[in-house]
Design an enzyme around this catalytic site. Structure first.
Site, PDB file in Angstrom:
ATOM      1  N   HIS A 116      -4.826  -5.234  -0.259  1.00 42.54           N
ATOM      2  CA  HIS A 116      -4.932  -3.993  -1.097  1.00 42.54           C
ATOM      3  C   HIS A 116      -5.031  -4.451  -2.553  1.00 42.54           C
ATOM      4  CE1 HIS A 116      -2.663  -2.823   2.516  1.00 42.54           C
ATOM      5  NE2 HIS A 116      -3.264  -2.202   2.363  1.00 42.54           N
ATOM      6  N   SER A 151       0.827  -1.063  -0.186  1.00 40.07           N
ATOM      7  CA  SER A 151       0.069  -0.234   0.230  1.00 40.07           C
ATOM      8  C   SER A 151       0.559   1.131   0.250  1.00 40.07           C
ATOM      9  CB  SER A 151      -0.862  -0.049   0.797  1.00 40.07           C
ATOM     10  OG  SER A 151      -0.207   0.092   2.601  1.00 40.07           O
ATOM     11  N   LYS A 179     -12.022  -1.770   1.792  1.00 36.28           N
ATOM     12  CA  LYS A 179     -11.264  -0.802   0.823  1.00 36.28           C
ATOM     13  C   LYS A 179     -11.937  -1.330  -1.036  1.00 36.28           C
ATOM     14  CE  LYS A 179      -6.831  -1.393   2.888  1.00 36.28           C
ATOM     15  NZ  LYS A 179      -7.287  -1.940   4.332  1.00 36.28           N
ATOM     16  N   THR A 192     -14.227 -12.420  18.508  1.00 36.77           N
ATOM     17  CA  THR A 192     -14.594 -11.450  18.531  1.00 36.77           C
ATOM     18  C   THR A 192     -16.231 -11.867  17.891  1.00 36.77           C
ATOM     19  OG1 THR A 192     -14.317 -10.127  16.019  1.00 36.77           O
ATOM     20  CG2 THR A 192     -14.071 -12.047  15.876  1.00 36.77           C
ATOM     21  N   THR A 193     -16.692 -10.093  17.549  1.00 36.15           N
ATOM     22  CA  THR A 193     -18.548 -10.337  16.905  1.00 36.15           C
ATOM     23  C   THR A 193     -18.459 -10.655  15.459  1.00 36.15           C
ATOM     24  OG1 THR A 193     -19.008  -9.074  18.648  1.00 36.15           O
ATOM     25  CG2 THR A 193     -19.992  -9.057  17.543  1.00 36.15           C
ATOM     26  N   THR A 233      -9.270  -8.683   2.703  1.00 35.61           N
ATOM     27  CA  THR A 233     -10.760  -8.071   2.954  1.00 35.61           C
ATOM     28  C   THR A 233     -12.033  -7.433   2.477  1.00 35.61           C
ATOM     29  OG1 THR A 233     -11.280  -5.542   4.006  1.00 35.61           O
ATOM     30  CG2 THR A 233      -9.427  -5.672   2.209  1.00 35.61           C
TER      31      THR A 233
END
Length: 198
Positions: free
Chosen positions: A73, A45, A104, A133-134, A101
């Site tokens: 990315h 990035s 982005k 985590t949720t 992800t």
């Protein structure tokens, strides 16, 4: 990825940025029975340079090492269906784990890994960062699914992205504003590091 390396407690070696020869030299120091994981990014990035994925996979395979590619990315922005640089170069099947992800390029929130069923089950069952985590709310998951489906069949967003990057570069050049590092245009640089984890 880096936080995972830190919290793993595993011994780590850092190889020179995008340098398969240095990776080969470092992996050669470990025996075939030593578990090894080579972790690196596809698009960096800060510089915009792109890793020589095929060459890094060649070295990893020669030393019996697994590979972990961070595509955060690149997903949504590269590849014929937005799968990232590995998809664009036809290398996805050579990687042990691909991290992506839903933010982005997909414009939502969340993340994922793509790997074998056994490896994904292991992470699902043993990774404290995942367990404690949720989960994504259903509306966000539906939005992510819609975005991924759209990006897989539409190339216009990737085309516009590349056109706008080229336009911005032309305008910066015309204004006399230097783009640093200039090597990033050819997707090679030596300013960052990658991780080789043992």
């Amino acid at each position: 990825m880096i936080e995972g390396i830190r919290y793993s407690g595993a011994q780590k070696q850092i190889f020179a940025h995008n340098d398969p020869k240095d990776l080969d030299r470092q992996l050669a120091a470990f025996g075939d029975d030593t578990p090894k994981l080579v972790a690196f990014e596809s698009v960096y990035s800060m510089d915009g340079d792109i890793a020589p994925i095929a060459e890094l996979c060649d070295v990893a395979e020669a030393h019996g090492a697994m590979t972990y590619l961070d595509e955060v990315h690149a997903v949504g922005l590269y590849g014929p269906r937005g799968g990232g640089i590995a998809e664009r170069e036809g290398l996805s099947s050579r990687l042990t784990v691909i991290e992506g992800t839903l933010a982005k390029g997909f414009g939502v929130v969340g993340g994922y890994i793509a790997a074998s069923t056994a490896l994904c089950d292991f992470v699902r069952s043993c990774a404290s960062g995942f367990i404690f985590t949720t989960s994504l709310p259903p509306a966000v998951a539906a939005g992510a699914l819609a975005s991924v489906r759209h990006v897989k069949q539409s190339a216009i967003e990737r085309q516009r992205h590349q056109e706008r990057v080229a336009m911005l570069r032309r305008q910066l050049d015309a204004a006399g504003i230097r783009i640093w590092p200039t090597k990033a245009i050819s997707f090679r640089s030596s300013s960052a590091t990658q991780r080789c984890v043992k």
